[in-house]
Structure formats: C-alpha cells, structure tokens
Design a protein around this motif. Structure first.
Motif, PDB file in Angstrom:
ATOM      1  N   ALA A   1       0.832  -1.201   0.000  1.00 37.81           N
ATOM      2  CA  ALA A   1       0.000   0.000   0.000  1.00 37.81           C
ATOM      3  C   ALA A   1       0.869   1.254   0.000  1.00 37.81           C
ATOM      4  O   ALA A   1       0.592   2.209  -0.742  1.00 37.81           O
ATOM      5  CB  ALA A   1      -0.929  -0.002   1.212  1.00 37.81           C
ATOM      6  N   ILE A   2       1.929   1.249   0.799  1.00 38.42           N
ATOM      7  CA  ILE A   2       2.836   2.397   0.837  1.00 38.42           C
ATOM      8  C   ILE A   2       3.542   2.554  -0.504  1.00 38.42           C
ATOM      9  O   ILE A   2       3.687   3.669  -1.024  1.00 38.42           O
ATOM     10  CB  ILE A   2       3.864   2.240   1.983  1.00 38.42           C
ATOM     11  CG1 ILE A   2       3.149   2.106   3.322  1.00 38.42           C
ATOM     12  CG2 ILE A   2       4.852   3.396   1.995  1.00 38.42           C
ATOM     13  CD1 ILE A   2       2.248   3.261   3.684  1.00 38.42           C
TER      14      ILE A   2
ATOM     15  N   VAL B   1       1.250   4.179  -3.003  1.00 43.17           N
ATOM     16  CA  VAL B   1       1.125   5.627  -2.816  1.00 43.17           C
ATOM     17  C   VAL B   1       2.343   6.347  -3.391  1.00 43.17           C
ATOM     18  O   VAL B   1       2.210   7.351  -4.104  1.00 43.17           O
ATOM     19  CB  VAL B   1       0.939   5.978  -1.320  1.00 43.17           C
ATOM     20  CG1 VAL B   1       1.049   7.471  -1.092  1.00 43.17           C
ATOM     21  CG2 VAL B   1      -0.402   5.470  -0.826  1.00 43.17           C
TER      22      VAL B   1
ATOM     23  N   GLY C   1       2.261   6.095  -7.134  1.00 40.19           N
ATOM     24  CA  GLY C   1       1.171   6.930  -7.618  1.00 40.19           C
ATOM     25  C   GLY C   1       1.534   8.404  -7.609  1.00 40.19           C
ATOM     26  O   GLY C   1       1.225   9.138  -8.556  1.00 40.19           O
ATOM     27  N   LEU C   2       2.197   8.843  -6.549  1.00 45.86           N
ATOM     28  CA  LEU C   2       2.646  10.244  -6.476  1.00 45.86           C
ATOM     29  C   LEU C   2       3.652  10.553  -7.579  1.00 45.86           C
ATOM     30  O   LEU C   2       3.562  11.593  -8.242  1.00 45.86           O
ATOM     31  CB  LEU C   2       3.275  10.529  -5.116  1.00 45.86           C
ATOM     32  CG  LEU C   2       2.329  10.845  -3.974  1.00 45.86           C
ATOM     33  CD1 LEU C   2       3.084  10.897  -2.658  1.00 45.86           C
ATOM     34  CD2 LEU C   2       1.606  12.146  -4.223  1.00 45.86           C
TER      35      LEU C   2
ATOM     36  N   ALA D   1       1.406   1.379  -9.961  1.00 49.44           N
ATOM     37  CA  ALA D   1       0.756   1.832  -8.724  1.00 49.44           C
ATOM     38  C   ALA D   1      -0.621   1.196  -8.559  1.00 49.44           C
ATOM     39  O   ALA D   1      -0.982   0.751  -7.462  1.00 49.44           O
ATOM     40  CB  ALA D   1       0.636   3.357  -8.712  1.00 49.44           C
TER      41      ALA D   1
ATOM     42  N   ALA E   1      -1.645  -1.395  -5.596  1.00 50.89           N
ATOM     43  CA  ALA E   1      -2.802  -1.104  -4.743  1.00 50.89           C
ATOM     44  C   ALA E   1      -3.763  -2.282  -4.730  1.00 50.89           C
ATOM     45  O   ALA E   1      -4.293  -2.658  -3.669  1.00 50.89           O
ATOM     46  CB  ALA E   1      -3.508   0.160  -5.238  1.00 50.89           C
TER      47      ALA E   1
ATOM     48  N   ALA F   1      -4.490   3.659   2.357  1.00 48.78           N
ATOM     49  CA  ALA F   1      -3.297   3.957   1.553  1.00 48.78           C
ATOM     50  C   ALA F   1      -3.384   3.282   0.193  1.00 48.78           C
ATOM     51  O   ALA F   1      -2.985   3.857  -0.821  1.00 48.78           O
ATOM     52  CB  ALA F   1      -2.038   3.505   2.296  1.00 48.78           C
TER      53      ALA F   1
ATOM     54  N   LEU G   1      -5.707   5.322  -1.937  1.00 50.96           N
ATOM     55  CA  LEU G   1      -5.041   6.550  -2.352  1.00 50.96           C
ATOM     56  C   LEU G   1      -4.021   6.263  -3.451  1.00 50.96           C
ATOM     57  O   LEU G   1      -3.930   7.000  -4.437  1.00 50.96           O
ATOM     58  CB  LEU G   1      -4.357   7.215  -1.152  1.00 50.96           C
ATOM     59  CG  LEU G   1      -3.560   8.479  -1.453  1.00 50.96           C
ATOM     60  CD1 LEU G   1      -4.482   9.569  -1.998  1.00 50.96           C
ATOM     61  CD2 LEU G   1      -2.835   8.946  -0.210  1.00 50.96           C
ATOM     62  N   GLY G   2      -3.257   5.184  -3.306  1.00 52.91           N
ATOM     63  CA  GLY G   2      -2.295   4.798  -4.333  1.00 52.91           C
ATOM     64  C   GLY G   2      -2.959   4.493  -5.663  1.00 52.91           C
ATOM     65  O   GLY G   2      -2.461   4.876  -6.721  1.00 52.91           O
ATOM     66  N   ARG G   3      -4.108   3.827  -5.592  1.00 58.09           N
ATOM     67  CA  ARG G   3      -4.850   3.526  -6.813  1.00 58.09           C
ATOM     68  C   ARG G   3      -5.352   4.814  -7.468  1.00 58.09           C
ATOM     69  O   ARG G   3      -5.231   4.992  -8.686  1.00 58.09           O
ATOM     70  CB  ARG G   3      -6.028   2.602  -6.509  1.00 58.09           C
ATOM     71  CG  ARG G   3      -6.836   2.243  -7.753  1.00 58.09           C
ATOM     72  CD  ARG G   3      -7.943   1.274  -7.447  1.00 58.09           C
ATOM     73  NE  ARG G   3      -8.782   1.757  -6.360  1.00 58.09           N
ATOM     74  CZ  ARG G   3      -9.585   0.989  -5.647  1.00 58.09           C
ATOM     75  NH1 ARG G   3      -9.665  -0.295  -5.887  1.00 58.09           N
ATOM     76  NH2 ARG G   3     -10.323   1.502  -4.695  1.00 58.09           N
TER      77      ARG G   3
ATOM     78  N   LEU H   1      -4.119   7.869  -7.180  1.00 54.87           N
ATOM     79  CA  LEU H   1      -2.979   8.615  -7.734  1.00 54.87           C
ATOM     80  C   LEU H   1      -2.442   7.948  -8.995  1.00 54.87           C
ATOM     81  O   LEU H   1      -2.025   8.627  -9.936  1.00 54.87           O
ATOM     82  CB  LEU H   1      -1.881   8.750  -6.681  1.00 54.87           C
ATOM     83  CG  LEU H   1      -2.181   9.692  -5.527  1.00 54.87           C
ATOM     84  CD1 LEU H   1      -1.132   9.551  -4.434  1.00 54.87           C
ATOM     85  CD2 LEU H   1      -2.276  11.128  -6.012  1.00 54.87           C
TER      86      LEU H   1
END
Length: 119
Positions: free
Chosen positions: A16-17, A20, A23-24, A62, A66, A85, A88-90, A92
């Motif tokens: 998950a990290i 993210v 994704g960023l 990413a 995720a 997380a 959020l990664g998905r 992004l």
C-alpha cells in the motif's frame, strides 16, 4: 520501546505504501516534465512527451500494487491494514495515467496538425 510483530503489532502492508509512492511519482511525472521545459534552454515542450510512457508505466504499477495490497488485506481478514493507503495509491495511479494519456492526445493532435500544415 517499539512494538514488534511478536508483540502483537500489525505487520503492516508495504504494498500500500509502495502504491502511494509510485502513484505520487506517476501523477507528478507529466507536470514536472512540462515545468522543466520552462526553465531549460535546450529542452522544448515537445520533448516532455518522452515522459508519457514513464507516467503510464508508473501509474499501471501503482494501480497493480494497490490491488495487491487490498488482496493482501482481504486475505488477512483486514488485519494487514493499509486499505486507505491502497485506495489513495490507486487513485494517484489513475490520475498519473490520465495525465499521461492527456499528454499523448496533445502530442498526437500536434503531430497531426503539423503533418496537415506541411502538405
């Protein structure tokens, strides 16, 4: 003293990290490439198109991470954590893919107009 896995602390969900972070980076790829053209004398706007495959690849990775993070959490009955997380990664990752796809369309239209203008 920090809690360890033997003491009952949840092991966490590294996927998950990673989703993210990727994704960023994926979402930032196109804006950074375009911004770099503004401050570079030898780097033109069309050269920012070279970042399109990078943004798409990182976005796909990413989204995949995720998805794996959510599967990992489901397999552990919600004890692995990281669902927020992973989501959020998905999101992004999808944003990065969308920005790269928009850049691809822009480069395609530019190429078509250039081709038609030269005829």
């Amino acid at each position: 003293m920090a809690a360890t896995a033997e003491q009952g602390a949840p092991p966490g969900n590294g996927r998950a990290i990673a989703a993210v972070v990727l994704g960023l980076v994926s979402a930032a790829t196109m804006p950074v490439a375009i911004l770099a053209t503004r401050y570079s004398g030898s780097y033109e706007l069309l050269h920012a198109g070279l970042a399109i495959p990078v943004g798409i690849a990182l976005g796909i990775l990413a989204v995949w991470l995720a998805r794996e993070a959510l599967r990992h959490d489901d397999a552990r009955l919600g004890r692995a954590g990281g669902r927020g997380a992973a989501r959020l990664g998905r999101a992004l990752g999808v944003l990065g893919i969308a920005l790269a796809a928009t850049g691809l369309v822009a480069v395609g239209v530019y190429g078509l107009l250039t081709y038609l203008g030269d005829r």
